[in-house]
Design an enzyme around this catalytic site. Structure first.
Site, mmCIF file in Angstrom:
data_model
loop_
_atom_site.group_PDB
_atom_site.id
_atom_site.type_symbol
_atom_site.label_atom_id
_atom_site.label_comp_id
_atom_site.label_asym_id
_atom_site.label_seq_id
_atom_site.Cartn_x
_atom_site.Cartn_y
_atom_site.Cartn_z
ATOM 1 C CG PHE A 40 -9.925 21.483 16.809
ATOM 2 C CD1 PHE A 40 -9.485 22.412 16.358
ATOM 3 C CD2 PHE A 40 -11.277 21.378 17.078
ATOM 4 C CE1 PHE A 40 -9.839 23.586 15.732
ATOM 5 C CE2 PHE A 40 -12.095 22.443 16.601
ATOM 6 C CZ PHE A 40 -11.159 23.354 15.982
ATOM 7 C CG ASP A 89 -10.657 14.829 14.769
ATOM 8 O OD1 ASP A 89 -10.369 14.882 13.574
ATOM 9 O OD2 ASP A 89 -11.286 15.670 15.746
ATOM 10 C CE1 TYR A 96 -13.522 22.755 8.431
ATOM 11 C CE2 TYR A 96 -15.389 21.640 8.337
ATOM 12 C CZ TYR A 96 -14.402 22.036 9.068
ATOM 13 O OH TYR A 96 -14.286 22.185 10.595
ATOM 14 C CE LYS A 97 -10.281 21.678 10.162
ATOM 15 N NZ LYS A 97 -10.222 20.995 11.391
ATOM 16 N NE ARG A 116 -3.512 25.863 11.966
ATOM 17 C CZ ARG A 116 -4.720 25.558 12.121
ATOM 18 N NH1 ARG A 116 -4.685 24.418 12.694
ATOM 19 N NH2 ARG A 116 -5.744 26.341 11.617
HETATM 20 C C1 LIG Z 1 -11.268 21.541 12.439
HETATM 21 C C2 LIG Z 1 -11.288 20.392 13.409
HETATM 22 C C3 LIG Z 1 -12.562 20.093 14.046
HETATM 23 C C4 LIG Z 1 -13.840 20.701 13.645
HETATM 24 O O1 LIG Z 1 -14.846 20.165 13.874
HETATM 25 P P1 LIG Z 1 -16.483 20.752 13.360
HETATM 26 O O2 LIG Z 1 -17.498 20.109 13.740
HETATM 27 O O3 LIG Z 1 -16.271 20.755 11.809
HETATM 28 O O4 LIG Z 1 -16.378 22.266 13.770
HETATM 29 C C5 LIG Z 1 -12.476 19.188 14.880
HETATM 30 N N1 LIG Z 1 -11.675 18.293 15.314
HETATM 31 C C6 LIG Z 1 -10.176 18.994 14.768
HETATM 32 C C7 LIG Z 1 -9.043 18.100 15.282
HETATM 33 C C8 LIG Z 1 -9.956 19.638 13.847
HETATM 34 O O5 LIG Z 1 -8.988 20.159 13.283
#
Ligand SMILES: *Cc1c(COP(=O)(O)O)cnc(C)c1O
Length: 416
Positions: free
Chosen positions: A129, A201, A226-227, A375
């Site tokens: 990401f 992560d 939040y996911k 997705r």
């Molecule tokens: C959604 C996601 C993020 C999001 O990071 P934020 O700081 O909350 O915007 C980071 N890493 C991964 C792998 C994600 O899927």
């Protein structure tokens, strides 16, 4: 050949079916985006009302003590510890995943500077990401000028890429695009053989599958709430550190919440002894307070059962797409092997963006990620086998009737 009747039978036998009632989803919606923004736990509305009307309006400043606002980051971390295989006092919920990555990356690099100063490589995946890569770039530009970010193209490349130059490895436990799941324990072992530290992560795995941070010998972890954990849009993120490392490390966002005695108002910083040292400043308490609502639901489930249903649903999704949509050239990019599959399924299609928009117009909410990737997030607590059947019937209709072929579906919104 899988039939609707077969899906109905699976629903009748589903040990988790009762959990759907714990979430408040809009009618006529099949929500396949809980891996991006989890659904709202029913209890969240009442809890938000309580936080605003009682804790804020009525109790005002008293709530820092009376409602435990100050200790919320640590209490929430303790509450969710069983979901990630952590012990008490090892996890906080605070700030964003991006900010937390910065903190643990700095801690890890600093520790390696002392232990193995010759190691100068931070290793990550090109398909991470992007925020993870951006944070590493930013860190290097300001604080790690002698460090080099090296990117691998395939998970299999890890075996050769981790070597005696590797200081820190930053990996998504589950890849946000393909759904590839890394073997946490094997990767930790490989990294440790080369004296590298690993930052996991957990954005696409926390709440999606059982995680054993401590038992697998992990060093650091960060991740979204939040996911899959249903904490609400932009809710603060988790941060975990192996307790064996904690007293040997510090982090540069040394704000007053991480101070040993924050209310001593001392002019100099002294880090708290526990995981609190990874706190920085005042948190968004309304948002933070809602994190418990999703976690509460998960604590009443068994993550092994969640995982079993997740694999059954993702298997079903893949098999139905192959059964019903074979002639439309969809390419599965998610691993078929359960050992390497997270909880979403991705198909590539050249009209992927427009197809997803046409599906959304039908109430089937998935999302799109460049390039060409549709997705579909699978959240076992609020999706049924019949939901998957119906979602694939909608997909078939969109493709058969070329419903996607409208200008309105091809215009990119800011968020895809
Ligand atoms: C959604 C996601 C993020 C999001 O990071 P934020 O700081 O909350 O915007 C980071 N890493 C991964 C792998 C994600 O899927």
């Amino acid at each position: 050949m899988i039939t609707l009747q077969q899906c109905e039978q699976w629903d009748q036998a589903d040990e988790l079916a009762g959990f759907k009632a714990r979430f408040d989803l809009p009618p006529n919606t099949i929500y396949l985006d809980g891996n991006s923004l989890g659904a709202m736990p029913r209890h969240a509305m009442e809890r938000a009302q309580q936080v605003i009307a009682q804790e804020w309006r009525t109790d005002l400043i008293n709530s820092w003590n009376k409602a435990g606002w100050w200790t919320l980051p640590v209490r929430l971390g303790d509450q969710m510890s069983s979901l990630i295989g952590a012990g008490q006092g090892e996890t906080i919920v605070s700030d964003s995943t991006s900010a937390n990555l910065f903190k643990v990356l700095a801690a890890a690099v600093n520790l390696q500077k002392e232990r193995h100063p010759q190691k100068k490589v931070i290793l990550a995946e090109r398909d991470s990401f992007p925020t993870d890569l951006y944070i590493i770039e930013g860190f290097n530009a300001f604080f790690g000028k002698d460090y080099r970010l090296e990117l691998i193209d395939e998970p299999a490349d890890l075996k050769t890429a981790i070597n005696d130059e590797t200081a820190v490895v930053v990996l998504s436990h589950v890849n946000y695009r393909t759904g590839y799941l890394h073997d946490m324990q094997a990767t930790n072992r490989l990294a440790h053989e080369h004296h590298a530290l690993v930052i996991w992560d957990l954005c696409h795995s926390a709440g999606a599958l059982p995680i054993e941070l401590k038992a697998s010998g992990s060093d650091f972890a960060i991740g979204c709430t939040y996911k899959y954990l249903n904490a609400g849009p932009g809710a603060p993120a988790l941060l975990w550190v192996n307790p064996e490392l904690l007293d040997k490390i510090s982090q540069p966002l040394s704000g007053w919440w991480g101070h040993k005695h924050p209310f001593a108002m001392s002019p100099s910083y002294e880090a708290a002894s526990g995981i609190e040292r990874f706190l920085c400043g005042t948190q968004p308490i309304v948002s933070l307070s809602l994190v418990a609502c999703g976690v509460d639901v998960f604590l009443q489930t068994d993550l092994q059962a969640v995982r079993r249903k997740s694999l059954a649903l993702t298997d079903l999704f893949i098999r139905l797409v192959e059964q019903e949509c074979a002639e439309f050239g969809l390419r599965l990019i998610t691993p078929r092997d359960h050992h390497f599959r997270g909880s979403h399924v991705s198909f590539a299609h050249e009209q992927g963006y427009a197809v997803v928009q046409a599906l959304i117009a039908r109430g089937v909410i998935g999302d799109y990620r460049e390039p060409e990737v549709m997705r579909f997030g699978i959240t076992p607590l609020y999706l049924s086998f019949v939901d998957i059947w119906q979602a694939v019937q909608h997909l078939k209709a969109v493709l058969t009737d070329r419903e996607w072929d409208k200008p309105a579906y091809k215009t990119r919104s800011k968020v895809t």
